[in-house]
Scaffold this motif. Structure first.
Motif, PDB file in Angstrom:
ATOM      1  N   SER A  91       1.054  -1.151  -0.039  1.00  0.00           N
ATOM      2  CA  SER A  91      -0.272   0.076   0.202  1.00  0.00           C
ATOM      3  C   SER A  91       0.710   1.224   0.162  1.00  0.00           C
ATOM      4  CB  SER A  91      -0.791  -0.170   1.284  1.00  0.00           C
ATOM      5  OG  SER A  91      -1.707   1.162   1.393  1.00  0.00           O
ATOM      6  N   ILE A  96       1.577  -1.470   5.145  1.00  0.00           N
ATOM      7  CA  ILE A  96       0.552  -2.210   4.905  1.00  0.00           C
ATOM      8  C   ILE A  96       0.867  -3.096   3.589  1.00  0.00           C
ATOM      9  CG2 ILE A  96      -1.833  -2.581   4.298  1.00  0.00           C
ATOM     10  CD1 ILE A  96      -2.211  -0.199   5.863  1.00  0.00           C
ATOM     11  N   GLY A  98       1.089  -7.197   1.055  1.00  0.00           N
ATOM     12  CA  GLY A  98       0.649  -8.728   1.327  1.00  0.00           C
ATOM     13  C   GLY A  98       1.587  -9.262  -0.136  1.00  0.00           C
ATOM     14  N   ASP A 116      -8.354  -6.383  -0.625  1.00  0.00           N
ATOM     15  CA  ASP A 116      -7.963  -6.209   0.666  1.00  0.00           C
ATOM     16  C   ASP A 116      -8.841  -7.028   1.705  1.00  0.00           C
ATOM     17  OD1 ASP A 116     -10.467  -4.830   0.939  1.00  0.00           O
ATOM     18  OD2 ASP A 116      -9.478  -2.886   1.106  1.00  0.00           O
ATOM     19  N   ARG A 117      -8.470  -6.853   2.949  1.00  0.00           N
ATOM     20  CA  ARG A 117      -9.344  -7.865   3.860  1.00  0.00           C
ATOM     21  C   ARG A 117     -10.294  -7.204   4.655  1.00  0.00           C
ATOM     22  NH1 ARG A 117      -6.941 -12.858   4.760  1.00  0.00           N
ATOM     23  NH2 ARG A 117      -4.734 -13.171   3.585  1.00  0.00           N
ATOM     24  N   GLU A 118     -10.835  -5.935   4.275  1.00  0.00           N
ATOM     25  CA  GLU A 118     -11.501  -4.954   4.961  1.00  0.00           C
ATOM     26  C   GLU A 118     -12.833  -4.797   4.718  1.00  0.00           C
ATOM     27  OE1 GLU A 118     -10.028  -2.863   7.491  1.00  0.00           O
ATOM     28  OE2 GLU A 118      -8.403  -4.267   7.219  1.00  0.00           O
ATOM     29  N   ARG A 162      -6.135  -4.753  15.065  1.00  0.00           N
ATOM     30  CA  ARG A 162      -6.295  -5.618  13.856  1.00  0.00           C
ATOM     31  C   ARG A 162      -5.413  -5.304  12.776  1.00  0.00           C
ATOM     32  NH1 ARG A 162      -8.755  -6.251   9.095  1.00  0.00           N
ATOM     33  NH2 ARG A 162      -9.541  -8.635   8.680  1.00  0.00           N
ATOM     34  N   LEU A 163      -5.488  -4.068  12.152  1.00  0.00           N
ATOM     35  CA  LEU A 163      -4.548  -3.774  11.198  1.00  0.00           C
ATOM     36  C   LEU A 163      -3.203  -3.889  11.351  1.00  0.00           C
ATOM     37  CD1 LEU A 163      -4.578  -2.233   8.387  1.00  0.00           C
ATOM     38  CD2 LEU A 163      -4.367  -0.185   9.452  1.00  0.00           C
ATOM     39  N   ILE A 166      -2.160  -7.686  11.162  1.00  0.00           N
ATOM     40  CA  ILE A 166      -2.169  -8.209   9.718  1.00  0.00           C
ATOM     41  C   ILE A 166      -1.717  -7.511   8.658  1.00  0.00           C
ATOM     42  CG2 ILE A 166      -4.697  -9.420  10.262  1.00  0.00           C
ATOM     43  CD1 ILE A 166      -5.681  -7.419   8.142  1.00  0.00           C
ATOM     44  N   ARG A 167      -0.690  -6.348   9.101  1.00  0.00           N
ATOM     45  CA  ARG A 167      -0.093  -5.622   8.182  1.00  0.00           C
ATOM     46  C   ARG A 167       0.573  -6.255   7.154  1.00  0.00           C
ATOM     47  NH1 ARG A 167       2.798  -5.759  12.774  1.00  0.00           N
ATOM     48  NH2 ARG A 167       5.153  -5.779  12.616  1.00  0.00           N
ATOM     49  N   ARG A 169       0.143  -9.402   5.868  1.00  0.00           N
ATOM     50  CA  ARG A 169      -0.731 -10.156   5.134  1.00  0.00           C
ATOM     51  C   ARG A 169      -2.204  -9.435   4.799  1.00  0.00           C
ATOM     52  NH1 ARG A 169      -0.529 -12.266  10.265  1.00  0.00           N
ATOM     53  NH2 ARG A 169      -2.484 -12.867  10.950  1.00  0.00           N
ATOM     54  N   TYR A 170      -1.816  -8.213   4.595  1.00  0.00           N
ATOM     55  CA  TYR A 170      -3.364  -7.649   4.353  1.00  0.00           C
ATOM     56  C   TYR A 170      -4.095  -7.762   3.309  1.00  0.00           C
ATOM     57  CZ  TYR A 170      -6.135  -3.212   4.170  1.00  0.00           C
ATOM     58  OH  TYR A 170      -7.122  -2.411   4.091  1.00  0.00           O
TER      59      TYR A 170
END
Length: 176
Positions: A91, A96, A98, A116-118, A162-163, A166-167, A169-170
């Motif tokens: 990102s 951030i 992956g 993204d996972r969001e 959480r961010l 998982i930063r 593997r976002y």
């Protein structure tokens, strides 16, 4: 337009990525500075796309930890020789990212799509943003105003935690 980026330096040859005619190629440059592009059918194709978003954000694209450029909403076509390649999407916010390892076969086309996972967090924050704007125009009675502030700030703190977890593997990847 021609763009080159150093990928690997062997003893005798220098391997670089070359941007040429809307595609990326893995090129070889000898010690005299001659660049050889391979237009043979033995080169495999790697196509990287992003999932459609309402507001597409730019991301850095790296292969084997070498940043090649910025990807936004259009697919990127890269021609590579056979082998294992580490594809990283980073990102614009530095921490951030992956990564995934892609096994590219000789002469094959490999598609990678990422997102993204969001998804659920985006819905939650959109609702929270609407309620926050409505608070400027309407007065919420006192017990509900305090409850809203506690819940809203609590969700924000959980999201930040959480961010941070998982930063690395976002992004989710689908390889076809």
């Amino acid at each position: 337009m021609f763009y080159a980026r150093v990928l690997k330096n062997d003893k005798s040859d220098l391997y670089i990525f070359c941007f040429f005619i809307k595609s990326l190629y893995l090129c070889r440059m000898d010690m005299k500075g001659h660049v050889s592009l391979s237009f043979e059918n033995r080169m495999s194709e790697l196509i990287i796309t992003t999932k459609k978003q309402i507001l597409p954000l730019p991301h850095y694209l790296a292969i084997n930890d070498e940043v090649l450029g910025i990807i936004k909403d259009k697919p990127v076509d890269i021609r590579l020789p056979e082998g294992e390649w580490k594809v990283t999407i980073r990102s614009m916010y530095r921490f951030i990212e992956g990564s995934t390892v892609v096994d590219v076969h000789d002469g094959a086309v490999t598609h990678i799509s990422f997102s993204d996972r969001e998804r659920w967090w985006n819905w939650l924050f959109n609702i929270d943003l609407i309620l926050w704007v409505l608070k400027f125009f309407f007065t919420i009675p006192e017990p509900w105003d305090t409850i809203y502030e506690i819940v809203s700030n609590g969700f924000f703190a959980i999201w930040l935690l959480r961010l941070w977890i998982i930063r690395k593997r976002y992004f989710k990847f689908k390889i076809k």
